[in-house]
Design a protein around this motif. Structure first.
Motif, PDB file in Angstrom:
ATOM      1  N   TYR A  69       0.804  -1.230   0.000  1.00 38.76           N
ATOM      2  CA  TYR A  69       0.000   0.000   0.000  1.00 38.76           C
ATOM      3  C   TYR A  69       0.838   1.282   0.000  1.00 38.76           C
ATOM      4  CZ  TYR A  69      -4.038  -2.960   0.851  1.00 38.76           C
ATOM      5  OH  TYR A  69      -5.021  -3.901   0.730  1.00 38.76           O
ATOM      6  N   GLY A  70       2.179   1.141   0.096  1.00 39.17           N
ATOM      7  CA  GLY A  70       3.006   2.346   0.128  1.00 39.17           C
ATOM      8  C   GLY A  70       4.239   2.299  -0.751  1.00 39.17           C
ATOM      9  N   GLY A  71       4.467   1.179  -1.461  1.00 35.95           N
ATOM     10  CA  GLY A  71       5.646   1.090  -2.311  1.00 35.95           C
ATOM     11  C   GLY A  71       6.840   0.517  -1.565  1.00 35.95           C
ATOM     12  N   HIS A  72       7.975   0.392  -2.273  1.00 34.41           N
ATOM     13  CA  HIS A  72       9.161  -0.279  -1.721  1.00 34.41           C
ATOM     14  C   HIS A  72       9.713   0.414  -0.478  1.00 34.41           C
ATOM     15  CE1 HIS A  72       9.922  -3.567  -4.505  1.00 34.41           C
ATOM     16  NE2 HIS A  72       9.577  -2.774  -5.495  1.00 34.41           N
ATOM     17  N   VAL A  73       9.626   1.730  -0.397  1.00 33.25           N
ATOM     18  CA  VAL A  73      10.147   2.426   0.781  1.00 33.25           C
ATOM     19  C   VAL A  73       9.069   3.270   1.457  1.00 33.25           C
ATOM     20  CG1 VAL A  73      12.536   2.490  -0.009  1.00 33.25           C
ATOM     21  CG2 VAL A  73      10.988   4.311  -0.697  1.00 33.25           C
ATOM     22  N   GLY A  74       7.831   3.106   1.038  1.00 32.73           N
ATOM     23  CA  GLY A  74       6.731   3.878   1.621  1.00 32.73           C
ATOM     24  C   GLY A  74       6.035   3.134   2.749  1.00 32.73           C
ATOM     25  N   PHE A  99      16.605   0.646  -0.725  1.00 29.56           N
ATOM     26  CA  PHE A  99      15.275   0.215  -0.311  1.00 29.56           C
ATOM     27  C   PHE A  99      15.216  -0.013   1.186  1.00 29.56           C
ATOM     28  CE2 PHE A  99      15.592  -0.857  -4.765  1.00 29.56           C
ATOM     29  CZ  PHE A  99      14.397  -0.360  -5.261  1.00 29.56           C
ATOM     30  N   LYS A 100      15.495   1.047   1.926  1.00 29.12           N
ATOM     31  CA  LYS A 100      15.413   0.972   3.386  1.00 29.12           C
ATOM     32  C   LYS A 100      14.401   1.987   3.873  1.00 29.12           C
ATOM     33  CE  LYS A 100      17.892   1.490   7.661  1.00 29.12           C
ATOM     34  NZ  LYS A 100      19.005   1.069   8.414  1.00 29.12           N
ATOM     35  N   ARG A 101      13.428   1.504   4.655  1.00 32.18           N
ATOM     36  CA  ARG A 101      12.459   2.426   5.226  1.00 32.18           C
ATOM     37  C   ARG A 101      13.047   3.138   6.428  1.00 32.18           C
ATOM     38  NH1 ARG A 101       9.151  -1.946   3.698  1.00 32.18           N
ATOM     39  NH2 ARG A 101       7.608  -1.323   2.152  1.00 32.18           N
ATOM     40  N   SER A 102      12.428   4.266   6.779  1.00 31.10           N
ATOM     41  CA  SER A 102      12.863   5.027   7.944  1.00 31.10           C
ATOM     42  C   SER A 102      12.859   4.140   9.179  1.00 31.10           C
ATOM     43  CB  SER A 102      11.925   6.217   8.157  1.00 31.10           C
ATOM     44  OG  SER A 102      12.067   6.737   9.439  1.00 31.10           O
TER      45      SER A 102
END
Length: 568
Positions: free
Chosen positions: A436-441, A521-524
């Motif tokens: 629902y938010g993409g690879h890093v969303g 591709f790392k999320r916060s």
């Protein structure tokens, strides 16, 4: 004249033409609205969920007029603070008895000075799991309390937005001022102020306070362990013992008068070296090698020696080096290519969605120098550098092939496989965010609290278990890698993956990979839900699935799932 007009009238009275004309007018109106919104400079959400709507400003000073700020809102560009204003140091510089590092005098470190006004605050207000409120602090436009990145958003600034942006950049503190301005830093260099002076509501969140006039509401960020400790352009790596052969390990060095972290980092950056090691008044530059691998951390207290040119920093000594990673890219592991000879042996890189397959591909490509392929095609991954994405998965030109498939027929198409397994509680949330938010969303709150999340868990949780069980049952030669163990000890586990692929291990490449392990591709590390999305029924079901997978691994003489998976 009347006849031509009559013909035109009849022409436009025809239904298809009228319909076509209405569509044309509708599209024209929509285009005008779109163009207008682009010129207005709306600060609404963009591709990164609204994060890019914030506006940068120099931390050294604030715009003097509302017109200047209005123009600034259109820029949407982050900027680092002025180099002359940087006075950062590792958190271990806060100890008392070290030359006044905890004094509250001019230019002192006020990091550990807790605000007296906190005594009456609700515990939930003080610590929400993402960040801990420290208190209200004085801020000066000429000498900032927090001297890292700064930005502002005069329409939608919130406490969480500020925290999230600072955390993403590896800072330890986030401070809000004037209801709309956000400052990041690693050290609080200003005294406390009365809590009543932080009295301005956040522009995008009226229920919360975002500092005041020249007053900062400061939060200490509860970053994950792997989050980088960043100081300006450099990343703090730790305190390390002097290598036995220092000239071979760190081939370039120089004595610097009035040594500081900035001066050593700048020198090594100019020399195009990725490591800057401070040893008193001498600065060493180089790359991680087997002679100086950065694998044996020392107690940070061993490096508590003040820099001659900067009272808030430590420069180590002759026996213990303070090491920083510069912005210079280590190119020893950046060359990648397709296999020179097509292979008939197909190696799967198999995982449940959300278990770190893309990250593992990044690591394998850097460690081996060969592209990985995919059972699917994802244009966004191809554009990020995964050139094997376009090849047919049977092309034989890639070192391994990403797949989320399960089932006897699909698995038996591969000759061997690396099976990535991740804690299902983490994997399910990661895949839900990606979906629902993409690879890093990130998925929105509406998705988490709506019907999508329960339905997702109901369908995907059993698949997490069946995917692993199928590969253990039908896989011909399976090498199991647990996501969490790969993160904890990347060097040894990645080395094992390279050996499984039948390639010679290059320790220099592996050390290079460690310096650029995150990829694109790392999320916060900070953005977390404010509540547990798993219901008791969900947990009971997932816990049973974990036990099933653990038992299946042990039956095949493999180590079971990591202890953190198991229900308590």
């Amino acid at each position: 004249m009347a006849k031509p007009l009559l013909r035109i009238q009849r022409y436009f009275c025809r239904k298809p033409v009228r319909f076509f004309s209405l569509i044309l007018l509708y599209l024209t109106a929509g285009s005008l609205v779109f163009l207008h919104s682009g010129f207005v400079g709306d600060s609404g959400p963009r591709a990164r969920g609204g994060r890019d709507s914030v506006v940068a400003s120099e931390a050294g000073g604030r715009a003097s007029s509302s017109d200047t700020r209005g123009l600034g809102i259109m820029s949407r560009v982050f900027k680092e603070t002025r180099r002359t204003g940087r006075r950062f140091g590792p958190r271990w510089m806060r100890k008392s008895g070290q030359g006044g590092y905890k004094t509250a005098g001019r230019g002192g470190d006020y990091t550990s000075s807790w605000n007296r006004a906190l005594k009456g605050r609700n515990a939930k207000d003080v610590d929400d799991g993402r960040a801990k409120y420290i208190g209200c602090y004085v801020d000066d436009t000429l000498k900032r309390a927090l001297r890292g990145v700064s930005f502002f958003d005069y329409k939608k600034m919130t406490v969480f937005r500020c925290q999230d942006n600072c955390a993403e950049r590896g800072y330890m503190y986030a401070g809000l001022e004037f209801g709309a301005e956000c400052f990041c830093g690693h050290k609080i260099q200003a005294p406390n102020a009365s809590e009543s002076e932080c009295n301005m509501e956040c522009k995008g969140e009226r229920s919360n306070t975002c500092g005041g006039a020249n007053r900062l509401s400061i939060y200490r960020l509860e970053l994950s362990q792997e989050s980088a400790r960043r100081y300006g352009s450099a990343i703090f790596k730790g305190c390390f013992h002097r290598p036995d052969n220092v000239t071979a390990a760190l081939p370039f060095s120089a004595v610097i008068q009035n040594m500081s972290v900035d001066k050593c980092v700048d020198m090594c950056t100019e020399r195009e070296k990725s490591l800057a090691a401070l040893a008193g008044e001498r600065c060493y530059c180089g790359f991680p090698t087997p002679l100086f691998s950065l694998h044996e951390l020392e107690d940070e207290d061993m490096c508590l020696y003040r820099c001659p040119g900067e009272e808030f920093e430590s420069c180590g000594n002759d026996n213990f080096f303070v090491v920083y990673q510069t912005q210079v890219q280590d190119n020893r592991c950046m060359d990648r290519r397709f296999l020179s000879a097509r292979t008939k042996q197909l190696v799967a890189l198999a995982s449940f969605p959300g278990a770190g397959n893309t990250w593992a591909r990044h690591l394998i490509e850097l460690a081996t120098g060969f592209y990985t392929g995919s059972y699917y095609f994802d244009g966004s991954l191809y554009n990020k550098g995964f050139k094997g994405e376009r090849d047919h998965w049977r092309s034989g030109r890639t070192i391994s092939i990403k797949t989320h498939e399960s089932g006897k027929k699909e698995i038996e198409a591969f000759d061997s496989s690396i099976l990535m397994i991740r804690n299902p509680y983490k994997a399910l949330m990661a895949e839900f965010n990606r979906k629902y938010g993409g690879h890093v969303g990130f998925a929105s709150q509406a998705h988490w609290k709506g019907k999508e999340w329960p339905e997702f868990v109901k369908n995907y949780a059993p698949w997490w278990a069946s995917h692993t069980l199928d590969w253990l049952t039908y896989g011909k030669n399976v090498h199991v890698v647990h996501f969490e163990e790969l993160k904890r000890d990347l060097f040894s586990h990645l080395k094992g993956m390279v050996q499984f692929l039948g390639l010679k291990v290059s320790e220099d490449r592996l050390l290079c990979v460690e310096g650029q392990k995150d990829g694109n591709f790392k999320r916060s590390g900070l953005r977390k839900l404010e509540y547990d999305p798993y219901t008791p029924d969900m947990r009971a079901n997932i816990d049973e699935l974990i036990r099933t997978v653990d038992s299946a691994l042990k039956k095949r003489n493999m180590s079971g799932v990591p202890a953190e998976y198991m229900p308590r």
